[in-house]
Structure formats: structure tokens, C-alpha cells
Design an enzyme around this catalytic site. Structure first.
Site, short mmCIF file in Angstrom:
data_model
loop_
_atom_site.label_atom_id
_atom_site.label_comp_id
_atom_site.label_asym_id
_atom_site.label_seq_id
_atom_site.Cartn_x
_atom_site.Cartn_y
_atom_site.Cartn_z
N ASP A 1 65.16 64.84 -24.23
CA ASP A 1 64.90 64.39 -25.60
C ASP A 1 66.15 63.82 -26.26
O ASP A 1 67.28 64.01 -25.76
CB ASP A 1 64.35 65.57 -26.42
CG ASP A 1 63.28 65.14 -27.40
OD1 ASP A 1 63.35 64.00 -27.89
OD2 ASP A 1 62.38 65.95 -27.68
N ASP B 1 55.22 61.00 -30.59
CA ASP B 1 54.90 62.37 -30.98
C ASP B 1 53.50 62.47 -31.57
O ASP B 1 53.00 63.56 -31.78
CB ASP B 1 55.91 62.88 -32.01
CG ASP B 1 57.14 63.47 -31.35
OD1 ASP B 1 57.12 63.67 -30.11
OD2 ASP B 1 58.13 63.73 -32.05
C1 GLA Z 1 60.90 65.87 -30.34
C2 GLA Z 1 59.91 65.51 -29.27
C3 GLA Z 1 58.77 66.49 -29.25
C4 GLA Z 1 59.32 67.88 -29.05
C5 GLA Z 1 60.34 68.19 -30.10
C6 GLA Z 1 61.03 69.49 -29.84
O1 GLA Z 1 60.34 65.66 -31.59
O2 GLA Z 1 59.47 64.21 -29.42
O3 GLA Z 1 57.85 66.18 -28.25
O4 GLA Z 1 59.89 67.99 -27.77
O5 GLA Z 1 61.32 67.20 -30.18
O6 GLA Z 1 61.96 69.81 -30.80
#
Ligand code: GLA
Length: 724
Positions: free
Chosen positions: A461, A527
Site C-alpha cells: 500500500d 477502495d
Molecule cells: C488503504 C487501502 C485499503 C486498506 C487500507 C488499510 O486505504 O486502499 O484497501 O488496505 O489502506 O489501512
């Protein structure tokens, strides 16, 4: 001939694309034609083409025909955006490169005349002795018909040469009048935007230190009204995950180009004598219609040795199921439920490492938090692998919280400038991987975890933009170095753990580009897993990447990002055309939903080979209330087609829908498929019969079609099409 190289013309041809280059007068190559295939060309043909392309010298510009190179040069009279922008303490700012050598697929070319070949890599070596610069310009036509270029600038003289910019550009014909590129934001990535190309620059700068949810992604220009199936389109994509730019430019003198490159911050590339700077690959994709353009990217990606060919495992990611609530018994239960449904990969998301109880602390401390995981990750990893699933783990290697052991020990490893800390983003700062000790530290911590457990997959990430991203104590800009260090870290982990797969995630879909996908195995598209939103995001992310690289999950009944409620069938059918998974607390699913979920998983497993190797098809839009898309087997023997009802049409039922791109002469049976509990609100058309559908030729399916069923909005009908 004015240089060391005799006048040369090149005709490269592959997959219906021709590229004709004029490499005369010792100058850098300029493109005479990039577009539709021309068939075999003779020397005379190509010379005529080159002559026919020469502009008259119009009033009040230079007294010469201006020929724009792939690296546009100001000295040659090009008044648009220049290729190399740089200087040696204020001098040598308008280089004039003289060609010295051409290489074709590694061999020197010295005869001049016409090079007539298929897919090939050309390297043009040139020098500017006045400026003390060397240049290696690569231009490659790939088997897919994708054209790509990159350049390496070499400081061959005393002192520092500062590179401010290197832009590479492809000319496009004046009939390309419309621009299409993408905008977007967190949880709504890759939103198409269109407008007319006018005099000036349509420039999309990415200054976020990551690709960005709003990245142009593929910036295309095309003939008016171009669609999925029609209209000529020329697009550009910069394969880079740091600061970058894409642009389309029209000069008042008529020439127009599309181009791009890395966007360098002040002083980021200062070449000492002997040092080099290499640009990222800049890709050009021509197509007759947007689907044909996308197919070139897909075919190229699929042809790579590193492309994932193992069936894409059904994935369960725990993020939207548990967030930071890392309760071991709950996670073990989730793993059992996942395995029972047929899930093949279980991914533990954010929250497992030291001090990470919420998003304010812990980043940088990549050791298991024993307060939450008293026995470490072992029990969960073993439970997951013992039940036949792979285990995946979340990392955010480029980040650091001020509230972490790492930041307390090494505050100077936080990227910063001006003697102050940058504004926080998601409560976090950026760890400076350009500092070798910081890089080694993260590499060692990640290696230790990956070596200790059977971990098949990392979700990598990157959750904030890079603001004020400099290196202490001077504060010199460091986004360029950070991006390359991230790539190096990914490459090194892949070297140490060859079977490891990596997902590129960045606050959802903010790192989707061909640079990151060189070292990763899928991207997280967004997301937002609301299927109504995902219908659009998947459709347009596929302009660059094929379905198997796009993480695509079934979320909760009430979506966590939009609050909308959707039937499982709509969520599942939408997730199907991608790398399919689940991101939902299975403990909340009813018995009926669990049974349906198992049916969808089963269906995905049966059809993923087709979905992940077939040619993507998007039928032209007739009515924004529905869209038709799917995958057609390469040999055109079968297809899986989705009819998604996104809204309610003013006309209902809406007439027929058509399925393009099947073999016109073949006959196919098209039939609806019911997976799990049948949807409510369906009104089946007569041609469904008892569910076996009808047999029609590919030509009839493309030009006549079959009647739409009646349906509630926010439903998908899946059709199987098989050759009879
Ligand atoms: C980001 C990612 C999510 C998740 C969060 C965790 O927003 O896009 O899918 O992994 O971080 O903190």
C-alpha cells in the site's frame, strides 16, 4: 547526410500498426507516420511519404521545414514543448544532437536506405559535443503493435548538467480532434473526460509522488466521436509511479503531438560528469476504436514472462470485514468460513504490526504486535495454509508514522524539506527510501517476516501524497529517488522470494501504471467496491490493464463507501470480470448468501481462464442505463458477456443489444446463465426459450442482436456464448 550515419528510413510494422521514421541529415528520428498498417513499403514509397509530410515554411516562423523528433528539439525550430530541458549552469540549454549510430535489435545498422522490419527495438545513439551530452534514444514497436520509447541522457563533460525535464512525443494527425483522458479521486478512480483539442497544451501533471487517483492513465486523441468500436485513436501512457506528465499539444502551425515523461522536481537530476538519467518508458497505443487500443496494452502485458498465468486465486481480504479489529479467534473463524466457500487466498490487511491499533501509529515498525497477536502470526498462517489457501499480508513500506519506534529512532528518515515536517496525510509521513540505511532497514524487516512465514502475497500500500518530499538535512527534492528506491525494493523482494506475488495498492487505485506492474501482479482498482461505481471503474481501468490484473471484490450488502445497498448477485457479477475476491465479513452472510457466494466462486473458477485470457469487449453505449461487455476467447469459440443495468431507461424494454467482435461466419448459441438465487424483477424475452437461448451467427449478433430482458436496475445478466 551530415552526421556519421547515412540517411535512413525505417518502416516498422506489427499487428496492423505501421511506424515510418525519417532518420536523415544526421538528426534524431522523427515519425512520418504512426497509425494504420501500410503494408510492405519500398524505399521510394517511404521517401515519398517523408516528402509528402514536410510542412511548407509558413509566415513568421523559421525558414526551414520543421520536423518534430521523438525527442523534440528546440534548435530545429520546434516551438512546442521541448524534449530535453536542462542546462550546465545556464548554458547548453538547447542541445543539438547529431546521430552517431543506430542499432536494430542489438546489431549496428550502417548502410542507410530503408529498414523494413516487423516488431523491433531501435536505439539511436547521438551526441552534442558543444553541450557535452550523449543520448541513447530507444524506440520499440512491440508485437502487440504498441510503440514505446525512452531516452538516456549522459553527461560527458566536466561539471554538472542539470536535467529539468525529458519529454518524449509522438506526432498525431490533425484529424485527431478530440481528447479523452481520465480524472478521478479517492474511491472514484479513472473517470473519463473528453474535450476538443485546441491550440495549446492539454497537460496532465502528476505531482503527488505517486501515480494518483486522478492520473491521466491513457491520454488519447482521436477522430471526432471515436468509440469502443470505431474511430482512430492514438494514446500515450507514461509507465511510471512517481511524478509524471501526459500531454497533447497543438501548435498554431498545425503540428500536434502527444507525449509525456517523468516530472522532475527542481534539482532532482543533477548529472555529474559521466552520470546518466534514464526516462521511464512512454507507451503509444494506436487503435481503430478504444477496444483495439486497449487490446494492444493487454496483449503486451500478457506477453511478458512475468505476467501471472497461474489461475488467479479467489481472494478474501479482511479489511472491510474487520478493519483494525485484529481479534485472533474472529480472524481464524473468518479463515474457516472462507476456506469452506472455496476461497484460495486469505489476505490479512492493515493492523497486525507494532502499535498499529488505528491509522495514527505504527507505520515503519514491521514486527508483529504481540499485544494483539500473542502467539505471532503463526497460528493464523498455519490455519490458512492447512486449509489449502495461500496467505497474504499487508505492508506499507514507504511510510512512517511519527508515532512509531522507527520515527523515534530516526526522525531524519522522514522525508522533509525546509527544516520542518510536511503536512501529514492520513496521519502519516513518508519514509525516505532514498536513504540507504532506511531502505536496508525496511528490506531487512520485510525479509524477516516473509522468511518466517509461508507468505505468498503482499498487498503493498501507499496511502499519502508526497508533499515537501525532500531529504534531510538539506531538504533536496527526493521524489525521483524515492520512486526508483521503491521499484528497487520490490525487485529485490521478488528476487529473494521468487514465488511472491505483490498487489499494488495506493489508497485504492492510485498506483495503476505500467511501471509498477513490471514488478507487481495486480493492482487494487479502488477502495470503493460499490458495484455501481465499480462497473465504471473496471470498464475504464481496462483501457490500460486486462481483467486478471484488476483486484475486484464483493463487498458488504450495504457498501461502506457509498451507503448503497446491493443484492449479492449484482456485487458478485460485477466482481467477476477481474481478479475476483471478497471483502466482507462472512459471519454476517445469511445461509442463502453463503450458498450463493459458493455458487459465484464456483462459476468464477470454471470461467476464469476465459475471463483472463480472452479479448475484452465493450459494446458501444446505446443508453447510459445499461452496458454490455465481456471476454471473447482468442479463437472466438466462446465468450462470457455481461449485460449490466445501471439505471432505468426512459424506454423499456429497450430493444435489442448487440455483441461485437465474434467471428462473423461462426454460429453461436447465446443463453442466459443463472448463478445462485435468480434475481427478482426479471422479464425474460422470448428468445431465452426454456433457458437454452438461440443460435445466431457472429455477424447477426454484431449487427442485429437479441432483445434485452426487462430488469430491475442494478442487476447484471450473464450470458454464455458458445460456438455450435
Ligand atoms: C488503504 C487501502 C485499503 C486498506 C487500507 C488499510 O486505504 O486502499 O484497501 O488496505 O489502506 O489501512
Amino acid at each position: 547526410m551530415t552526421g556519421a550515419v547515412p540517411d535512413t528510413y525505417v518502416h516498422l510494422a506489427a499487428a496492423g500498426v505501421s511506424v515510418v521514421l525519417d532518420v536523415t541529415e544526421g538528426r534524431l528520428p522523427s515519425i512520418v507516420h504512426w497509425g494504420a498498417g501500410l503494408g510492405e513499403q519500398t524505399f521510394d514509397d517511404v521517401v515519398s511519404l517523408a516528402v509528402a509530410a514536410v510542412e511548407p515554411s509558413a509566415g513568421n516562423v523559421v525558414d526551414a521545414a520543421v520536423r518534430v523528433g521523438v525527442l523534440p528539439e528546440h534548435h530545429a525550430g520546434w516551438e512546442g514543448k521541448p524534449g530535453l530541458v536542462g542546462h550546465r549552469e545556464g548554458t547548453s540549454w538547447s542541445p543539438r544532437f547529431v546521430l552517431e549510430r543506430i542499432e536494430l535489435d542489438g546489431s549496428a545498422v550502417s548502410d542507410g536506405g530503408l529498414i523494413e522490419t516487423g516488431a523491433a527495438l531501435l536505439v539511436f545513439h547521438a551526441h552534442d559535443p558543444e553541450a557535452g551530452l550523449g543520448l541513447a534514444l530507444e524506440l520499440e514497436l512491440l508485437d502487440s503493435g504498441l510503440l514505446r520509447t525512452r531516452a538516456e541522457v549522459h553527461n560527458e563533460a566536466d561539471g554538472t548538467y542539470t536535467v529539468d525535464d525529458v519529454n518524449l512525443a509522438f506526432p498525431v494527425p490533425v484529424r485527431a480532434r478530440q481528447v479523452l483522458d481520465f480524472a478521478g479521486r479517492w474511491s472514484r478512480e479513472r473517470v473519463p473526460q473528453r474535450h476538443d483539442l485546441v491550440v495549446g497544451i492539454h497537460e496532465r501533471e502528476g505531482r503527488k509522488g505517486r501515480t494518483g487517483p486522478d492520473a491521466a492513465t491513457v491520454l488519447s486523441v482521436g477522430t471526432p466521436g471515436f468509440e469502443f468500436s470505431s474511430g482512430e485513436v492514438w494514446g500515450i501512457h507514461v509507465g511510471f509511479s512517481g511524478n509524471h506528465r501526459h500531454y497533447a499539444e497543438q501548435l498554431s502551425a498545425g503540428a500536434q503531438v502527444i507525449g509525456g515523461g517523468e516530472l522532475l522536481l527542481p534539482g532532482e537530476v543533477r548529472l555529474a560528469e559521466g552520470a546518466r538519467y534514464r526516462t521511464p518508458w512512454v507507451y503509444g497505443a494506436y487503435g481503430d476504436g478504444l477496444d483495439a487500443q486497449a487490446h494492444r496494452f493487454h496483449r503486451f502485458l500478457r506477453s511478458r514472462e512475468s505476467h501471472p498465468t497461474r489461475p488467479r486465486p479467489v481472494t478474501l481480504n479482511v479489511w472491510e470485514a474487520v478493519y483494525f479489529d485484529h481479534d485472533v479467534p474472529r480472524l481464524l473463524d473468518l479463515a474457516d468460513r472462507a476456506a469452506a466457500l472455496g476461497v484460495e487466498r486469505f489476505v490479512l490487511d492493515d493492523g497486525w504490526f507494532l502499535g498499529r491499533r488505528d491509522d495514527t501509529s505504527g507505520l515503519g515498525d514491521w514486527t508483529v504486535d504481540r499485544d494483539v497477536w500473542p502467539d505471532g502470526l503463526g497460528p493464523l498462517v498455519e490455519r490458512v495454509t492447512a486449509s489449502g489457501m495461500e496467505f497474504g499480508l499487508w505492508f506499507e513500506p514507504e511510510m512512517i508514522n511519527e508515532d512509531s519506534e522507527l520515527a523515534r529512532a530516526h526522525p531524519e528518515w522522514i522525508m522533509q524539506t525546509g527544516g520542518r515536517l510536511p503536512l501529514r496525510g492520513r496521519n502519516q509521513q513518508v519514509l525516505n527510501l532514498g536513504i540507504p540505511e532506511a531502505y536496508d532497514h525496511v528490506l531487512a524487516d520485510m525479509t524477516a517476516i516473509l522468511a518466517e512465514h509461508d507468505i505468498a502475497y503482499i498487498k503493498w500500500d501507499h496511502n499519502r501524497d508526497l508533499i515537501d518530499a525532500g531529504t534531510a538535512p538539506t531538504g533536496a527534492a527526493g521524489v525521483h529517488a524515492q520512486t526508483l528506491a521503491t521499484y528497487a525494493l520490490m525487485d529485490e523482494l521478488k528476487r529473494r522470494f521468487p514465488a511472491l506475488e505483490i498487489e499494488s495498492c495506493s489508497s485504492g487505485g492510485a498506483r495503476v501504471d505500467l511501471g509498477v506492474i513490471e514488478r507487481t501482479d495486480r493492482v487494487w482498482v479502488s477502495d470503493c467496491i460499490d458495484p455501481l461505481e465499480r462497473q465504471q471503474m473496471m470498464r475504464w481501468t481496462m483501457q490500460l490493464m486486462p481483467a486478471e490484473l484488476l483486484g475486484s471484490h464483493i463487498g458488504a450488502t450495504v457498501n461502506h463507501t457509498t451507503g448503497r445497498t446491493h443484492e449479492l448477485s449484482f456485487r458478485a457479477a460485477t466482481a467477476l470480470f477481474g481478479h475476483f475476491g471478497i471483502e466482507w465479513d462472512l459471519a454476517r452472510a445469511t445461509d442463502r448468501e453463503s450458498a450463493d457466494l459458493a455458487a459465484w466462486i464456483d462459476f468464477y473458477k470454471t470461467h476464469r481462464a476465459l475471463l483472463h485470457t480472452g479479448d475484452m469487449m465493450r459494446a458501444d453505449t446505446i443508453d447510459p442505463a445499461f452496458q454490455v461487455y465481456g471476454a471473447i476467447a482468442e479463437d472466438q469459440s466462446e465468450a462470457l458477456v455481461f449485460l449490466a443495468f445501471l439505471g432505468r431507461s426512459t424506454i423499456s424494454p429497450r430493444g435489442r443489444f448487440t455483441v461485437p467482435n465474434l467471428h462473423p461466419e461462426k454460429r453461436y448459441r447465446i443463453a442466459p446463465v443463472t448463478i445462485g438465487t435468480p434475481d427478482e424483477g426479471r422479464a425474460d424475452p422470448q428468445w431465452y426459450g426454456d433457458g437454452t437461448g438461440v443460435v445466431l451467427s457472429g455477424r447477426a449478433l454484431e449487427s442485429v442482436g437479441v432483445h434485452l430482458p426487462g430488469s430491475f436496475p442494478e442487476r447484471v445478466v450473464v450470458y454464455r456464448i458458445t460456438e455450435v
